[in-house]
Design an enzyme around this catalytic site. Sequence first.
Site, PDB file in Angstrom:
ATOM      1  N   CYS A 130     -13.049   9.343  -6.776  1.00 14.57           N
ATOM      2  CA  CYS A 130     -11.644   9.100  -7.110  1.00 14.57           C
ATOM      3  C   CYS A 130     -10.725   9.185  -5.907  1.00 14.57           C
ATOM      4  O   CYS A 130      -9.871   8.333  -5.714  1.00 14.57           O
ATOM      5  CB  CYS A 130     -11.157  10.086  -8.165  1.00 14.57           C
ATOM      6  SG  CYS A 130     -11.392   9.434  -9.815  1.00 14.57           S
TER       7      CYS A 130
ATOM      8  N   ALA B 145       5.312   5.393  -7.417  1.00 11.18           N
ATOM      9  CA  ALA B 145       5.300   6.804  -7.793  1.00 11.18           C
ATOM     10  C   ALA B 145       5.110   7.733  -6.595  1.00 11.18           C
ATOM     11  O   ALA B 145       5.651   8.837  -6.564  1.00 11.18           O
ATOM     12  CB  ALA B 145       4.214   7.058  -8.834  1.00 11.18           C
ATOM     13  N   THR B 146       4.364   7.300  -5.611  1.00 13.98           N
ATOM     14  CA  THR B 146       4.190   8.140  -4.422  1.00 13.98           C
ATOM     15  C   THR B 146       5.552   8.413  -3.782  1.00 13.98           C
ATOM     16  O   THR B 146       5.896   9.567  -3.480  1.00 13.98           O
ATOM     17  CB  THR B 146       3.249   7.450  -3.406  1.00 13.98           C
ATOM     18  OG1 THR B 146       1.976   7.267  -4.029  1.00 13.98           O
ATOM     19  CG2 THR B 146       3.092   8.276  -2.145  1.00 13.98           C
TER      20      THR B 146
ATOM     21  N   THR C  29      16.840  -2.884   1.294  1.00 11.10           N
ATOM     22  CA  THR C  29      17.101  -4.043   0.437  1.00 11.10           C
ATOM     23  C   THR C  29      16.187  -4.012  -0.776  1.00 11.10           C
ATOM     24  O   THR C  29      14.977  -3.801  -0.651  1.00 11.10           O
ATOM     25  CB  THR C  29      16.883  -5.339   1.243  1.00 11.10           C
ATOM     26  OG1 THR C  29      17.806  -5.348   2.325  1.00 11.10           O
ATOM     27  CG2 THR C  29      17.079  -6.576   0.379  1.00 11.10           C
TER      28      THR C  29
ATOM     29  N   GLN D 290       1.662   7.935 -15.274  1.00 13.73           N
ATOM     30  CA  GLN D 290       0.601   7.515 -16.206  1.00 13.73           C
ATOM     31  C   GLN D 290       1.062   7.579 -17.661  1.00 13.73           C
ATOM     32  O   GLN D 290       0.234   7.459 -18.570  1.00 13.73           O
ATOM     33  CB  GLN D 290      -0.622   8.431 -16.033  1.00 13.73           C
ATOM     34  CG  GLN D 290      -1.330   8.289 -14.703  1.00 13.73           C
ATOM     35  CD  GLN D 290      -2.199   7.031 -14.605  1.00 13.73           C
ATOM     36  OE1 GLN D 290      -2.385   6.300 -15.577  1.00 13.73           O
ATOM     37  NE2 GLN D 290      -2.734   6.782 -13.426  1.00 13.73           N
TER      38      GLN D 290
ATOM     39  N   ALA E 208       5.525   0.882 -11.730  1.00 16.05           N
ATOM     40  CA  ALA E 208       5.354  -0.306 -12.580  1.00 16.05           C
ATOM     41  C   ALA E 208       3.884  -0.645 -12.821  1.00 16.05           C
ATOM     42  O   ALA E 208       3.511  -1.081 -13.907  1.00 16.05           O
ATOM     43  CB  ALA E 208       6.065  -1.501 -11.941  1.00 16.05           C
ATOM     44  N   HIS E 209       3.027  -0.393 -11.796  1.00 15.65           N
ATOM     45  CA  HIS E 209       1.697  -1.001 -11.859  1.00 15.65           C
ATOM     46  C   HIS E 209       0.697  -0.295 -12.759  1.00 15.65           C
ATOM     47  O   HIS E 209      -0.456  -0.712 -12.868  1.00 15.65           O
ATOM     48  CB  HIS E 209       1.121  -1.187 -10.445  1.00 15.65           C
ATOM     49  CG  HIS E 209       0.585   0.044  -9.798  1.00 15.65           C
ATOM     50  ND1 HIS E 209      -0.759   0.316  -9.723  1.00 15.65           N
ATOM     51  CD2 HIS E 209       1.201   1.088  -9.195  1.00 15.65           C
ATOM     52  CE1 HIS E 209      -0.938   1.472  -9.077  1.00 15.65           C
ATOM     53  NE2 HIS E 209       0.238   1.955  -8.748  1.00 15.65           N
TER      54      HIS E 209
HETATM   55  N1  PLP Z   1       1.118   9.849  -9.782  1.00 16.04           N
HETATM   56  C1  PLP Z   1       0.115   9.609 -10.638  1.00 16.04           C
HETATM   57  C2  PLP Z   1      -0.102  10.528 -11.786  1.00 16.04           C
HETATM   58  C3  PLP Z   1      -0.721   8.500 -10.454  1.00 16.04           C
HETATM   59  O1  PLP Z   1      -1.726   8.281 -11.292  1.00 16.04           O
HETATM   60  C4  PLP Z   1      -0.482   7.649  -9.354  1.00 16.04           C
HETATM   61  C5  PLP Z   1      -1.369   6.483  -9.129  1.00 16.04           C
HETATM   62  O2  PLP Z   1      -2.357   6.531  -8.446  1.00 16.04           O
HETATM   63  C6  PLP Z   1       0.565   7.938  -8.477  1.00 16.04           C
HETATM   64  C7  PLP Z   1       1.347   9.047  -8.736  1.00 16.04           C
HETATM   65  C8  PLP Z   1       0.877   7.074  -7.289  1.00 16.04           C
HETATM   66  O3  PLP Z   1       1.495   5.901  -7.737  1.00 16.04           O
HETATM   67  P1  PLP Z   1       1.851   4.679  -6.798  1.00 16.04           P
HETATM   68  O4  PLP Z   1       0.585   3.922  -6.659  1.00 16.04           O
HETATM   69  O5  PLP Z   1       2.888   3.908  -7.573  1.00 16.04           O
HETATM   70  O6  PLP Z   1       2.386   5.202  -5.527  1.00 16.04           O
END
Ligand code: PLP
Length: 384
Positions: free
Chosen positions: A323, A70-71, A238, A178, A199-200
């Site tokens: 956090c 997600a980042t 890749t 989320q 995914a995680h």
């Molecule tokens: N966005 C949200 C709302 C999240 O809760 C998180 C997780 O910490 C992220 C983005 C970042 O996700 P990732 O760990 O897949 O980069």
Amino acid sequence: PIYMDYSATTPIDPRVADQMIPYLREQFGNPASRSHMYGWTAEKAVEEARGHVAALVNADPREIIWTSGATESNNLALKGAANFYKTKGKHIITVKTEHKSVLDTVRELERQGFDATYLEPQDNGLITIEQLTAAIRPDTIVVSVMLVNNEIGVIQPIAEIGELCRSKGIIFHCDAAQATGKVAIDLQKTKVDLMTFTAHKTYGPKGVGALYVCRKPRVRIEAQMHGGGHERGLRSGTLPTHQIVGMGEAFRLAKVEMDSEIGRIKALRDRLAKGLQEIEETYINGDMEHRVPHNLNVSFNYVEGESLIMAVKDLAVSSGSACTSASLEPSYVLRALGRSDELAHSSIRFTIGRFTTEKDIDFAVDLMKSKVGKLRELSPLWEM
Ligand code: PLP
């Protein structure tokens, strides 16, 4: 310890791990190898997984771009759209309670000459359509609002936001990291241009995610990672077949099991909320109606968050003061809701999910009752 930190990451579902193993062992081919069986097998697995991700959110598989999480998806969406559309304007709107991977990316865009507005949520954590309408300017090009908040679990009104943005020709990006498997997402109905997945947080592996890029109407972004032209030139590199297979299986399971799972988790959450509310001076953070049942964020007045976290070591939870990595700042999300530093500091985020049991909940309630009581006895502020 009992795990109640599902919003940090979920345990991987064993069924997901099983699907991944063959692609770490004998099916090791590069999905971009077009000239032999190894490549074809890997490519087929990647495309099947893309189909599963698309199906969970009712999108076209061609609208799904693989990323590392997600980042990266948030960076690609925001930098990619801002740079593509910058000749139309330079104004971006987001919300103070977004994840750091959105906020820090918008800050970076500000350093590059873009202009940003950070909406302040109401004290229930939600923004209103009126607030957003008032913030929109003729030069607004991108709006970024998450679907489910990672700290307090509230669900933002993205259907209305999407309508508003589409009517004004503004790109709407939504971080749904989320949300998958927790709220139904229908991208044929909801007007989102760019949506972030990982995914995680949904029982898949870490280090893989996706970005939805709408085709109707066609949304454009500038690539941030250049190279071999993978993912239609939008994200070179890749593809990690085993990770992608894991994400596909995790999202396939989410689609199949979401409805039944949510009922079970809501019952567990209600049991947890009821138990914790028997402790005096506790406050639930975030709206209770527009909220996923997986999250209960509670402030325990007159106890200090760090001591509380230390005292409940047998419970793996997050604290409102720890956090954001190593910093001891009170949670910026709770502060944006107007919570005092004290209440923000004394908050605990309980996040539950697929493998949480009633026994776990009862353990957590008993532990909190005893530890909060003990800490308050030691507190000079507690005189009850
Ligand atoms: N966005 C949200 C709302 C999240 O809760 C998180 C997780 O910490 C992220 C983005 C970042 O996700 P990732 O760990 O897949 O980069």
